[in-house]
Design a protein around this motif. Structure first.
Motif, PDB file in Angstrom:
ATOM      1  N   ARG A 119       1.005  -0.855  -0.036  1.00  0.00           N
ATOM      2  CA  ARG A 119      -0.200  -0.284   0.126  1.00  0.00           C
ATOM      3  C   ARG A 119       1.044   1.133   0.617  1.00  0.00           C
ATOM      4  NH1 ARG A 119      -4.209  -2.240  -2.135  1.00  0.00           N
ATOM      5  NH2 ARG A 119      -5.458  -3.430  -0.808  1.00  0.00           N
ATOM      6  N   PRO A 120       0.203   2.402  -0.538  1.00  0.00           N
ATOM      7  CA  PRO A 120       1.263   3.536  -0.698  1.00  0.00           C
ATOM      8  C   PRO A 120       1.868   4.217   1.030  1.00  0.00           C
ATOM      9  CG  PRO A 120      -1.103   3.990  -1.626  1.00  0.00           C
ATOM     10  CD  PRO A 120      -1.235   2.871  -1.492  1.00  0.00           C
ATOM     11  N   ASP A 121       1.054   3.401   1.775  1.00  0.00           N
ATOM     12  CA  ASP A 121       1.433   3.976   3.151  1.00  0.00           C
ATOM     13  C   ASP A 121       2.862   3.366   4.265  1.00  0.00           C
ATOM     14  OD1 ASP A 121       0.189   1.431   3.338  1.00  0.00           O
ATOM     15  OD2 ASP A 121      -1.555   2.726   5.062  1.00  0.00           O
ATOM     16  N   ALA A 122       3.040   2.063   2.767  1.00  0.00           N
ATOM     17  CA  ALA A 122       4.211   1.467   2.998  1.00  0.00           C
ATOM     18  C   ALA A 122       3.847  -0.256   4.008  1.00  0.00           C
ATOM     19  CB  ALA A 122       4.669   1.556   4.826  1.00  0.00           C
TER      20      ALA A 122
END
Length: 200
Positions: free
Chosen positions: A75-78
């Motif tokens: 996910r973009p938030d790691a």
């Protein structure tokens, strides 16, 4: 003992499922398609997921006879989200069998094709599993699974009449395999009945 290996692709992290994944695995295994096309217990309760991550998975890595990965989307938030499972089982004498399932949220995105390709890289790497043959089997009619196998280079081998035991009795089974020196590109000569346009 075989130390668990983490595999990474452009969109995925493949890592050993843990106790933190029990709820997600339990939920995914309620899905009708997972129940129909795999051999997970039915009904599938939380205790089955706990046994899977606490006993089956570590025992396989410990013995070197099975290697199982949770398929996690980056996910973009790691953070990552578990969307499926892939593994090699029955590892012996240079051969093994691949199996996999995807939760509904992971379907239609090509994620399992990506995951299986990574597992095959690992399987055929002389520094890792060093296999020479990986087999795929599915109940006849499981076209999404067949699509993944075909796209990742498996060669269709047979329809085994009543070759597999299903939940309601014996079923026909499709089989295919890929060898270490086979091209890793979509394979031709799969029967028309196995083909589907669905992306998996």
């Amino acid at each position: 003992m075989t130390d668990p290996a983490e595999l990474r692709t452009e969109r995925l992290v493949l890592s050993v499922p843990t106790a933190d994944d029990v709820d997600a695995i339990t939920e995914a295994c309620q899905d009708e398609a997972v129940q129909r096309w795999t051999t997970v217990p039915s009904p599938y309760g939380r205790d089955a997921a706990e046994n899977f991550v606490n006993a089956f998975v570590p025992a396989g890595w410990e013995a070197g006879t099975a290697r199982t990965w949770a398929v996690r989307v980056r996910r973009p938030d790691a953070a990552t989200e578990l969307v499926g499972m892939v593994g090699l089982e029955g590892i012996r004498d240079g051969a093994g069998e691949i199996g996999y399932w995807l939760a509904p949220a992971g379907r239609g995105l090509g994620l399992m094709t990506e995951a299986v390709s990574a597992v095959l890289d690992y399987a055929f790497d002389p520094d890792h599993a060093a296999l020479v043959r990986v087999q795929w089997r599915a109940y006849r009619g499981n076209r999404p699974s067949a699509r993944v196998a075909r796209l990742t280079g498996f060669r269709f081998e047979a329809v085994r009449r009543l070759g597999a035991m299903g939940r309601s009795g014996r079923e026909d089974e499709w089989t295919a395999a890929i060898l270490a020196d086979d091209p890793r590109s979509p394979a031709d000569e799969w029967p028309a009945e196995t083909l589907t346009t669905t992306t998996t």
